[in-house]
Write a protein that holds these residues in place. Structure first.
Motif, PDB file in Angstrom:
ATOM      1  N   THR A 144       3.825  24.043 -11.091  1.00  0.00           N
ATOM      2  CA  THR A 144       2.793  23.390 -11.539  1.00  0.00           C
ATOM      3  C   THR A 144       2.238  24.678 -12.650  1.00  0.00           C
ATOM      4  OG1 THR A 144       0.576  24.257 -10.554  1.00  0.00           O
ATOM      5  CG2 THR A 144       1.711  25.590  -9.927  1.00  0.00           C
ATOM      6  N   SER A 145       1.384  24.053 -13.486  1.00  0.00           N
ATOM      7  CA  SER A 145       1.390  25.123 -14.998  1.00  0.00           C
ATOM      8  C   SER A 145       0.100  25.824 -14.763  1.00  0.00           C
ATOM      9  CB  SER A 145       0.775  23.324 -15.568  1.00  0.00           C
ATOM     10  OG  SER A 145      -0.397  23.621 -14.949  1.00  0.00           O
ATOM     11  N   ASP A 146      -0.846  25.601 -13.582  1.00  0.00           N
ATOM     12  CA  ASP A 146      -1.352  26.894 -13.175  1.00  0.00           C
ATOM     13  C   ASP A 146      -0.323  28.312 -12.604  1.00  0.00           C
ATOM     14  OD1 ASP A 146      -2.931  25.066 -14.077  1.00  0.00           O
ATOM     15  OD2 ASP A 146      -3.795  24.584 -11.938  1.00  0.00           O
ATOM     16  N   GLN A 147       0.526  27.685 -12.632  1.00  0.00           N
ATOM     17  CA  GLN A 147       1.590  29.049 -12.615  1.00  0.00           C
ATOM     18  C   GLN A 147       1.074  30.917 -13.139  1.00  0.00           C
ATOM     19  OE1 GLN A 147       5.625  29.072 -12.074  1.00  0.00           O
ATOM     20  NE2 GLN A 147       5.733  31.083 -11.319  1.00  0.00           N
ATOM     21  N   LEU A 148       1.085  31.754 -12.251  1.00  0.00           N
ATOM     22  CA  LEU A 148       0.394  33.172 -12.821  1.00  0.00           C
ATOM     23  C   LEU A 148       1.475  33.792 -13.099  1.00  0.00           C
ATOM     24  CD1 LEU A 148      -2.322  33.647 -10.284  1.00  0.00           C
ATOM     25  CD2 LEU A 148      -2.887  32.925 -12.882  1.00  0.00           C
ATOM     26  N   ASP A 149       1.442  34.549 -13.879  1.00  0.00           N
ATOM     27  CA  ASP A 149       2.437  35.635 -14.628  1.00  0.00           C
ATOM     28  C   ASP A 149       1.954  36.977 -13.344  1.00  0.00           C
ATOM     29  OD1 ASP A 149       3.170  37.162 -17.394  1.00  0.00           O
ATOM     30  OD2 ASP A 149       3.798  37.550 -16.084  1.00  0.00           O
ATOM     31  N   PHE A 150       2.513  36.798 -12.939  1.00  0.00           N
ATOM     32  CA  PHE A 150       2.109  37.862 -11.515  1.00  0.00           C
ATOM     33  C   PHE A 150       2.320  39.485 -12.066  1.00  0.00           C
ATOM     34  CE2 PHE A 150       3.272  33.906  -9.001  1.00  0.00           C
ATOM     35  CZ  PHE A 150       2.077  34.461  -8.297  1.00  0.00           C
ATOM     36  N   ASN A 151       3.824  39.380 -12.768  1.00  0.00           N
ATOM     37  CA  ASN A 151       4.014  40.712 -13.257  1.00  0.00           C
ATOM     38  C   ASN A 151       2.191  41.562 -14.650  1.00  0.00           C
ATOM     39  OD1 ASN A 151       6.410  41.136 -12.785  1.00  0.00           O
ATOM     40  ND2 ASN A 151       7.316  40.497 -14.600  1.00  0.00           N
ATOM     41  N   GLU A 152       2.663  40.730 -14.950  1.00  0.00           N
ATOM     42  CA  GLU A 152       1.093  40.450 -15.772  1.00  0.00           C
ATOM     43  C   GLU A 152      -0.417  40.897 -14.608  1.00  0.00           C
ATOM     44  OE1 GLU A 152       0.553  41.019 -19.117  1.00  0.00           O
ATOM     45  OE2 GLU A 152      -1.742  40.987 -18.956  1.00  0.00           O
ATOM     46  N   LEU A 153      -0.717  40.438 -13.768  1.00  0.00           N
ATOM     47  CA  LEU A 153      -1.317  40.332 -12.630  1.00  0.00           C
ATOM     48  C   LEU A 153      -1.894  42.325 -12.295  1.00  0.00           C
ATOM     49  CD1 LEU A 153      -3.918  39.744 -11.046  1.00  0.00           C
ATOM     50  CD2 LEU A 153      -2.199  38.872  -9.418  1.00  0.00           C
ATOM     51  N   GLN A 154      -0.193  41.960 -11.896  1.00  0.00           N
ATOM     52  CA  GLN A 154       0.439  43.438 -11.204  1.00  0.00           C
ATOM     53  C   GLN A 154      -0.397  44.724 -12.072  1.00  0.00           C
ATOM     54  OE1 GLN A 154       4.454  43.780 -10.437  1.00  0.00           O
ATOM     55  NE2 GLN A 154       3.903  46.007 -10.121  1.00  0.00           N
ATOM     56  N   ASN A 155      -0.313  44.738 -13.634  1.00  0.00           N
ATOM     57  CA  ASN A 155       0.004  45.122 -14.772  1.00  0.00           C
ATOM     58  C   ASN A 155      -1.910  45.520 -14.552  1.00  0.00           C
ATOM     59  OD1 ASN A 155       2.480  45.583 -15.048  1.00  0.00           O
ATOM     60  ND2 ASN A 155       2.409  44.203 -16.832  1.00  0.00           N
ATOM     61  N   GLN A 156      -2.213  43.974 -15.325  1.00  0.00           N
ATOM     62  CA  GLN A 156      -4.240  44.172 -14.771  1.00  0.00           C
ATOM     63  C   GLN A 156      -4.295  44.757 -13.647  1.00  0.00           C
ATOM     64  OE1 GLN A 156      -5.998  43.165 -17.337  1.00  0.00           O
ATOM     65  NE2 GLN A 156      -4.008  43.009 -18.656  1.00  0.00           N
ATOM     66  N   LEU A 157      -4.338  44.981 -12.675  1.00  0.00           N
ATOM     67  CA  LEU A 157      -5.009  45.224 -11.032  1.00  0.00           C
ATOM     68  C   LEU A 157      -4.245  46.691 -11.218  1.00  0.00           C
ATOM     69  CD1 LEU A 157      -3.712  42.883  -8.791  1.00  0.00           C
ATOM     70  CD2 LEU A 157      -6.316  43.535  -9.230  1.00  0.00           C
TER      71      LEU A 157
END
Length: 196
Positions: A116-129
């Motif tokens: 899916t093109s909506d796949q999230l960058d989990f590392n980025e999400l983790q860093n943002q959190l």
């Protein structure tokens, strides 16, 4: 200017007042008086002597950084005792959170369709959190960590920190609001990582 030798006869309250005005000699006197005691207290709670030293240094750095708004209510012995306790809890919670987030991200990412093109960058999400959580006020951050990383109930947190359950609830509410504002539509995804 005050004679350096006279600082050792000042009370903690007098030194605290001098610290608020940026008096480095007063700060150095407090450091001399309490460094050893803080180290022993931290070392008693954490087996790593290097980490115990880091804890003590962090506590003194925080005191100096917040000096202009510092207010001593029950004496430095009590202040530092609480500070060591909070710093140890923070460090333990941080390690626990890092391990938990890594596991959650792995589980979460494996459930996402790679195509899916909506796949999230989990590392980025983790860093943002992590960045969002880190900027919470100190007490709010501690309450949040005890709740979501240690699994404490609101009652347990209130007892651990010697505060009212309503205060715990207010801190948790503030933390959730901060995360939701920061993440907007990602808040729901953040919930699944942090179990908000």
């Amino acid at each position: 200017m005050r004679n350096k030798k006279s600082y050792d006869i000042l009370s903690d309250n007098e030194l605290a007042i001098l610290i608020t005005s940026g008096d480095e000699a007063a700060f150095n006197e407090i450091y001399k008086r309490y460094w050893e005691r803080l180290y022993v207290a931290a070392r008693h709670r954490i087996e790593d002597s290097c980490e115990a030293e880091e804890i003590v240094q962090d506590i003194f750095c925080n005191l100096w950084r917040k000096r202009s708004n510092f207010e001593l209510t029950k004496g430095f012995q009590n202040y530092f005792s609480v500070a060591v306790k909070f710093e140890v809890i923070n460090r333990m919670a941080k390690k626990s959170r890092e391990n938990r987030v890594k596991k959650e991200v792995l589980v979460w990412s494996s459930a996402v369709d790679e195509s899916t093109s909506d796949q999230l960058d989990f590392n980025e999400l983790q860093n943002q959190l992590a960045m969002t959580i880190r900027v919470l006020p100190e007490k709010c951050l501690l309450v949040f960590k005890l709740k979501h990383e240690k699994g404490y109930s609101q009652k347990q947190i209130a007892e651990e920190l010697n505060i009212a359950e309503k205060t715990v609830e207010a801190h948790l509410s503030k933390a959730r609001k901060t995360i939701r504002i920061r993440f907007g539509y990602l808040a729901e995804m953040a919930k699944s990582v942090l179990f908000l």
